[in-house]
Design a protein around this motif. Structure first.
Motif, short mmCIF file in Angstrom:
data_model
loop_
_atom_site.label_atom_id
_atom_site.label_comp_id
_atom_site.label_asym_id
_atom_site.label_seq_id
_atom_site.Cartn_x
_atom_site.Cartn_y
_atom_site.Cartn_z
N TRP A 36 -21.66 -67.14 -1.25
CA TRP A 36 -21.38 -68.25 -2.16
C TRP A 36 -20.03 -68.88 -1.86
CZ3 TRP A 36 -17.43 -69.01 -5.76
CH2 TRP A 36 -17.60 -70.11 -6.59
N SER A 37 -19.01 -68.08 -1.66
CA SER A 37 -17.66 -68.62 -1.47
C SER A 37 -17.52 -69.37 -0.15
CB SER A 37 -16.61 -67.51 -1.55
OG SER A 37 -16.79 -66.56 -0.52
N GLN A 38 -18.30 -69.00 0.86
CA GLN A 38 -18.24 -69.69 2.14
C GLN A 38 -19.24 -70.85 2.23
OE1 GLN A 38 -15.23 -67.03 3.34
NE2 GLN A 38 -15.82 -69.00 4.16
N SER A 39 -20.02 -71.06 1.18
CA SER A 39 -20.95 -72.19 1.14
C SER A 39 -20.22 -73.44 0.72
CB SER A 39 -22.09 -71.91 0.16
OG SER A 39 -21.63 -71.99 -1.19
N LEU A 40 -20.84 -74.59 0.91
CA LEU A 40 -20.21 -75.85 0.51
C LEU A 40 -19.97 -75.89 -0.99
CD1 LEU A 40 -19.13 -78.51 1.58
CD2 LEU A 40 -21.42 -79.50 1.30
N GLU A 41 -20.91 -75.36 -1.76
CA GLU A 41 -20.75 -75.29 -3.22
C GLU A 41 -19.52 -74.48 -3.59
OE1 GLU A 41 -22.86 -73.03 -6.99
OE2 GLU A 41 -24.08 -73.53 -5.23
N GLY A 42 -19.37 -73.31 -2.97
CA GLY A 42 -18.23 -72.45 -3.26
C GLY A 42 -16.92 -73.05 -2.81
N SER A 95 -11.58 -75.63 -3.88
CA SER A 95 -10.53 -76.63 -3.70
C SER A 95 -10.11 -77.27 -5.02
CB SER A 95 -10.97 -77.70 -2.69
OG SER A 95 -12.21 -78.28 -3.05
N VAL A 96 -11.05 -77.39 -5.95
CA VAL A 96 -10.71 -77.91 -7.28
C VAL A 96 -9.83 -76.91 -8.03
CG1 VAL A 96 -11.64 -78.50 -9.55
CG2 VAL A 96 -12.73 -79.40 -7.50
N ALA A 97 -10.17 -75.64 -7.95
CA ALA A 97 -9.46 -74.61 -8.71
C ALA A 97 -8.11 -74.26 -8.12
CB ALA A 97 -10.32 -73.35 -8.82
N THR A 98 -8.01 -74.19 -6.79
CA THR A 98 -6.80 -73.67 -6.16
C THR A 98 -5.88 -74.74 -5.58
OG1 THR A 98 -7.76 -73.45 -3.94
CG2 THR A 98 -8.11 -71.62 -5.48
N GLY A 99 -6.39 -75.93 -5.32
CA GLY A 99 -5.59 -76.94 -4.65
C GLY A 99 -5.55 -76.76 -3.15
N GLY A 100 -6.28 -75.76 -2.63
CA GLY A 100 -6.35 -75.54 -1.20
C GLY A 100 -7.33 -76.49 -0.53
N ARG A 101 -7.13 -76.72 0.76
CA ARG A 101 -7.99 -77.64 1.51
C ARG A 101 -8.98 -76.85 2.35
NH1 ARG A 101 -6.22 -82.26 5.89
NH2 ARG A 101 -5.81 -80.44 7.20
N ALA A 140 -15.05 -67.98 -11.75
CA ALA A 140 -15.84 -68.16 -12.98
C ALA A 140 -17.15 -68.87 -12.68
CB ALA A 140 -15.04 -68.92 -14.02
N ALA A 141 -17.11 -69.80 -11.71
CA ALA A 141 -18.33 -70.52 -11.33
C ALA A 141 -19.35 -69.56 -10.74
CB ALA A 141 -17.99 -71.63 -10.33
N PHE A 142 -18.89 -68.60 -9.94
CA PHE A 142 -19.77 -67.59 -9.36
C PHE A 142 -20.32 -66.70 -10.46
CE2 PHE A 142 -20.06 -63.16 -7.88
CZ PHE A 142 -21.07 -63.28 -6.93
N GLY A 143 -19.44 -66.24 -11.34
CA GLY A 143 -19.86 -65.35 -12.41
C GLY A 143 -20.89 -65.99 -13.32
N LYS A 144 -20.68 -67.26 -13.61
CA LYS A 144 -21.61 -67.97 -14.49
C LYS A 144 -22.97 -68.16 -13.81
CE LYS A 144 -22.13 -72.25 -17.14
NZ LYS A 144 -21.49 -73.55 -17.51
N LYS A 145 -22.96 -68.47 -12.53
CA LYS A 145 -24.20 -68.72 -11.80
C LYS A 145 -25.07 -67.47 -11.70
CE LYS A 145 -26.06 -70.62 -7.50
NZ LYS A 145 -25.76 -71.40 -6.28
N TYR A 146 -24.42 -66.32 -11.47
CA TYR A 146 -25.19 -65.10 -11.22
C TYR A 146 -25.11 -64.05 -12.33
CZ TYR A 146 -25.64 -66.95 -6.50
OH TYR A 146 -25.93 -67.75 -5.42
N GLY A 147 -24.35 -64.34 -13.38
CA GLY A 147 -24.24 -63.39 -14.47
C GLY A 147 -23.51 -62.12 -14.08
N ILE A 148 -22.49 -62.26 -13.23
CA ILE A 148 -21.73 -61.11 -12.73
C ILE A 148 -20.30 -61.17 -13.25
CG2 ILE A 148 -20.76 -60.10 -10.62
CD1 ILE A 148 -23.36 -60.93 -9.21
#
Length: 374
Positions: free
Chosen positions: A302-308, A313-319, A73-81
């Motif tokens: 985006w997903s491999q960036s620090l922002e992504g 990690s907040v959304a999935t609980g993964g490290r 959702a963070a990606f979709g909101k940022k880029y309107g996709i």
């Protein structure tokens, strides 16, 4: 063996101009300017413009759907996709994807899985585009398949139990030594295990016991565990629900990214592990025939960036294993008793003892031990 440090490494990675090259990996047909079948270069601004024109991203994933939805959702909101999620188990997802590839009807723009062997097979088949995100060097080299697959996040294994249905004295045993605690007579018929035949992170638990703890928790131990008359399941989500509800009291598949958020949300759960303990990586790839290639490439950046990764990690609980990422998983702050094992074992993913014919023999022996039909 590869042991990943429990401490997050420091650094800062910025996503500036994108200059990437995609190499031909597939058949014919009219190619988009950003097609995964043609070599192209361009700036980030150009890629964003092309992705917005496509307007859609479809993610194939075995990760919990609600978690992927929150993250993307963070990606979709940022880029309107618009983002669509197709969630299935790793093995089922692989079958679905391979069927679509052979029929030339690929629906996935990005493909996610914890099954590294499957990823390598698909790479060898030419089904994944040759793509390197700009931040690739910020990930441990031995956790990538260069040019094709990069880590999304790491999950760490645990034994998880229901604090309402497991007697206090048995819980104390599980805290001290979870594998030995599972042999307590009070848990007979109340344990649910993962079937390793489906590959992925479920296999890692048994591989860790046999490879790293053979003297204490090798095949003789697994025979004792089988005598506990456990139920066998193939769905991580189902097992998490069953243990949370008390249908079963204990599970061998207690990944922190799955059970941590549940416990932090109030579910009567606790989990513990030994050292070294198995971990698993979820990977992401771009199909060679991705229907929205520019969007797939932008999402990978985006997903491999620090922002992504922070959003992930907040959304999935993964490290995250990316340099610069710092612990921000909400469940960690809410569970003061949670501890990351001193040693984390990831090498099962490339260990030849758990690949090819040896893996087949391993699963057959497991099936015999736990009286499961092949």
């Amino acid at each position: 063996m590869t042991m990943i440090s429990r401490e997050a490494r420091c650094g800062v990675v910025a996503l500036a101009l994108l200059t990437t090259t995609l190499t031909a990996c597939g058949g014919g047909g009219e190619a988009s300017p950003w097609s995964t079948k043609t070599a192209t270069t361009g700036s980030l601004d150009q890629l964003v413009t092309a992705a917005k024109a496509e307007g859609t991203l479809t993610v194939f994933t075995p990760i919990v759907q609600s978690e992927v939805e929150e993250w993307t959702a963070a990606f979709g909101k940022k880029y309107g996709i618009k983002v669509a999620i197709q969630r299935q188990s790793s093995s089922t997802l692989g079958t679905t994807f391979s069927t679509q590839v052979r029929a030339h009807k690929v629906e996935a723009d990005v493909f996610q899985t914890s099954n590294r062997g499957q990823v390598q097979e698909f790479v060898d088949n030419g089904w994944f585009a040759n793509y390197t995100p700009q931040t690739a060097a910020q990930y441990p080299a031995d956790t990538t398949i260069p040019g094709h697959a990069y880590p999304l996040y790491e999950t760490i294994g645990n034994i998880a139990w229901n604090t309402k249905t497991v007697p206090p004295e048995v819980q104390a045993k599980l805290e001290a030594d979870p594998y030995e605690g599972m042999l307590d007579p009070a848990l007979k018929g109340k344990i649910v295990l993962i079937d390793p035949g489906h590959g992925g992170s479920g296999m890692a638990y048994y591989a860790n016991l046999v490879a790293n703890h053979a003297d204490k928790y090798g095949w003789p131990y697994l025979e004792k565990l089988a005598a506990q008359e456990p139920a066998i399941n193939t769905s991580i989500s189902t097992m998490a629900q069953q243990v949370s509800a008390g249908t079963y009291s204990v599970t061998i598949f207690g990944d922190d990214a799955v059970f941590g958020p549940l416990a932090a949300g109030g579910a009567p759960l606790r989990f513990s592990s030994i050292s070294p303990m198995n971990s698993s990586l979820f990977y992401q790839e771009i199909p060679s025939d991705a229907p929205h290639p520019a969007t797939a490439r932008l999402f990978s950046e985006w997903s491999q960036s620090l922002e992504g990764q922070q959003a992930m990690s907040v959304a999935t609980g993964g490290r995250s294993t990316m340099k610069g990422w710092q612990e921000n998983r909400p469940f960690v702050a809410k569970l003061p008793w949670y501890r990351v094992p001193d040693e984390i074992w990831l090498d099962w993913q490339t260990d030849p003892r758990f690949a090819g014919d040896q893996l087949k023999s391993f699963v057959e022996k497991w099936n015999t031990t736990f009286h499961v039909a092949s």
